[in-house]
Design an enzyme around this catalytic site. Structure first.
Site, PDB file in Angstrom:
ATOM      1  N   VAL A 102       0.842  -1.194   0.000  1.00  0.00           N
ATOM      2  CA  VAL A 102       0.000   0.000   0.000  1.00  0.00           C
ATOM      3  C   VAL A 102       0.878   1.245   0.000  1.00  0.00           C
ATOM      4  O   VAL A 102       1.858   1.325   0.744  1.00  0.00           O
ATOM      5  CB  VAL A 102      -0.972   0.007   1.204  1.00  0.00           C
ATOM      6  CG1 VAL A 102      -0.232  -0.054   2.524  1.00  0.00           C
ATOM      7  CG2 VAL A 102      -1.885   1.218   1.173  1.00  0.00           C
ATOM      8  N   SER A 103       0.583   2.191  -0.887  1.00  0.00           N
ATOM      9  CA  SER A 103       1.267   3.479  -0.956  1.00  0.00           C
ATOM     10  C   SER A 103       2.783   3.269  -1.180  1.00  0.00           C
ATOM     11  O   SER A 103       3.185   2.645  -2.150  1.00  0.00           O
ATOM     12  CB  SER A 103       0.962   4.283   0.308  1.00  0.00           C
ATOM     13  OG  SER A 103       1.361   5.630   0.174  1.00  0.00           O
ATOM     14  N   TRP A 104       3.617   3.760  -0.267  1.00  0.00           N
ATOM     15  CA  TRP A 104       5.061   3.534  -0.365  1.00  0.00           C
ATOM     16  C   TRP A 104       5.353   2.042  -0.489  1.00  0.00           C
ATOM     17  O   TRP A 104       6.228   1.630  -1.261  1.00  0.00           O
ATOM     18  CB  TRP A 104       5.727   4.115   0.874  1.00  0.00           C
ATOM     19  CG  TRP A 104       7.216   4.057   0.933  1.00  0.00           C
ATOM     20  CD1 TRP A 104       8.100   5.042   0.586  1.00  0.00           C
ATOM     21  CD2 TRP A 104       8.011   2.955   1.403  1.00  0.00           C
ATOM     22  NE1 TRP A 104       9.393   4.616   0.788  1.00  0.00           N
ATOM     23  CE2 TRP A 104       9.367   3.343   1.288  1.00  0.00           C
ATOM     24  CE3 TRP A 104       7.710   1.691   1.892  1.00  0.00           C
ATOM     25  CZ2 TRP A 104      10.409   2.507   1.670  1.00  0.00           C
ATOM     26  CZ3 TRP A 104       8.750   0.845   2.262  1.00  0.00           C
ATOM     27  CH2 TRP A 104      10.077   1.254   2.152  1.00  0.00           C
ATOM     28  N   GLY A 106       3.605  -0.117  -1.919  1.00  0.00           N
ATOM     29  CA  GLY A 106       3.286  -0.582  -3.258  1.00  0.00           C
ATOM     30  C   GLY A 106       4.461  -0.433  -4.204  1.00  0.00           C
ATOM     31  O   GLY A 106       4.673  -1.272  -5.097  1.00  0.00           O
ATOM     32  N   THR A 128      -1.051   3.496  -4.849  1.00  0.00           N
ATOM     33  CA  THR A 128       0.383   3.632  -5.077  1.00  0.00           C
ATOM     34  C   THR A 128       0.705   4.205  -6.445  1.00  0.00           C
ATOM     35  O   THR A 128      -0.186   4.569  -7.220  1.00  0.00           O
ATOM     36  CB  THR A 128       1.092   2.286  -4.850  1.00  0.00           C
ATOM     37  OG1 THR A 128       2.491   2.506  -4.697  1.00  0.00           O
ATOM     38  CG2 THR A 128       0.833   1.314  -5.992  1.00  0.00           C
TER      39      THR A 128
END
Length: 273
Positions: A102-104, A106, A128
Site C-alpha cells: 500500500v502506498s510507499w 506498493g 500507489t
C-alpha cells in the site's frame, strides 16, 4: 532471534538481516501473503485487513527505522529494502508468496516483483504509484507528508487526516480514531522516515515494470489527495497482466476505512491460479 509476543496464533519476533534488526509478525495459516505498509507505518496498522483474511498466513515487518526495527545510519535504497523483504520470507522458509503493498509499500512491492520475480506469486498494489516520475498529489497533502509529525502528535494527526487522506476520512472523520491509535503507538524515527523518503524519490519502476510477470491487481481510490488515481492508470499500462479496480469516492486509506468491501475483492483475486 527473540520472540516478544505469541497469542492467538500470532507471533512477533526480531530477526537479524545483515546489520538490521527487523521486527516481524506472522499470523494465521494458509497461503502466505506478505504485507508492505506505507511510509512511516508499522505492522500494527494492518489490523483492519488481517481480521478479514483468516485463511491466509499473513507476514508483516517493520522497515528499518519504523515500528520496532532498528534504524539504519545510512539511507537504504528501495532495492536494498526489497532484499530485506525477501530475507524475511526466507527466514520463515517461504520461497514464494503473494504480496500486497500500500502506498510507499506498493512501490516496494513492484521492486520486489522486478528484482526477485520467483519470490512473488500474485501482486496487489493499493493507493500507489511508480515512485519517481509519478503524478504528484495535492500540495496541501504533500506538505503534510513532508514530515513525520503526524506520527508523534495525536491532535495534529486528527487535524490533518482529512486533508492528507481524503475519502471517507474527510467525509466521516470519526472513523479514523481507531486507526490513529496504531499510527501513534510506534512512530518512526526521524532518520528512518527520511530514509524512506530517500528510497522512493530515487526509485522509478516504469522502466522495468514490463518485467513484472506476476498477475497484478491495482486498486485505487478516486478521491486520493496524496496519490491521484491517474498513477494507477499508468501502472496498468506498463505492467503486463494488470487489472485496475477503482474505489469510487475512496481516499488514500480505502484499504483500511473500507476494508469490509475492498479486502474480499482482493482475496478473490489472490485465490486465482
Amino acid at each position: 532471534m527473540s520472540v516478544d509476543d505469541q497469542t492467538a496464533g500470532r507471533k512477533i519476533e526480531r530477526i537479524q538481516v545483515g546489520r538490521h534488526r527487523i521486527r516481524v509478525q506472522t499470523a494465521g495459516d494458509g497461503p502466505p501473503l506478505l504485507l508492505l505498509m506505507g511510509i512511516g507505518g508499522n505492522l500494527e496498522m494492518w489490523e483492519p485487513v488481517r481480521r478479514l483474511l483468516p485463511d491466509r498466513r499473513l507476514i508483516a515487518f517493520d522497515v528499518p527505522g519504523t515500528g520496532g526495527s532498528s534504524t539504519s545510519l545510512t539511507p537504504l535504497s528501495m532495492p536494498a529494502i526489497a532484499k530485506i523483504a525477501v530475507a524475511v520470507l526466507r527466514h520463515l522458509q517461504i520461497e514464494r508468496a503473494d504480496v500486497l503493498g500500500v502506498s510507499w509499500g506498493g512501490v516496494l512491492a513492484q521492486v520486489m516483483a522486478i528484482r526477485h520475480p520467483t519470490a512473488v506469486r500474485r501482486l496487489v498494489l493499493a493507493s500507489t504509484s511508480c515512485g519517481l516520475g509519478s503524478v504528484p498529489g495535492k500540495p496541501s497533502a504533500l506538505r503534510i507528508l513532508a514530515t513525520p509529525r503526524r506520527y508523534y502528535s495525536r491532535s495534529y494527526l486528527h487535524k490533518v487526516a482529512p486533508t492528507l487522506y481524503g475519502g471517507r476520512i474527510r467525509r466521516e472523520p470519526d472513523i479514523f480514531r481507531q486507526q490513529a491509535g496504531a499510527r501513534l503507538t510506534r512512530p518512526p524515527s526521524l532518520l528512518g522516515y527520511y530514509s524512506q523518503v530517500y528510497a522512493i524519490v530515487t526509485t522509478s519502476t516504469v522502466p522495468f515494470a514490463r518485467c513484472i510477470k506476476s498477475p497484478t491487481l491495482i486498486v485505487t481510490g478516486t478521491d486520493d489527495p496524496m496519490v491521484p488515481s491517474v498513477n494507477s492508470r499508468v501502472l496498468q499500462r506498463v505492467i503486463p497482466n494488470a487489472t485496475l479496480h477503482l474505489v469510487e469516492g475512496g481516499g488514500h486509506l480505502f484499504l483500511f476505512d473500507s476494508a469490509e468491501t475492498v479486502v474480499p475483492m482482493i482475496a478473490d483475486f489472490l485465490d486465482g491460479e
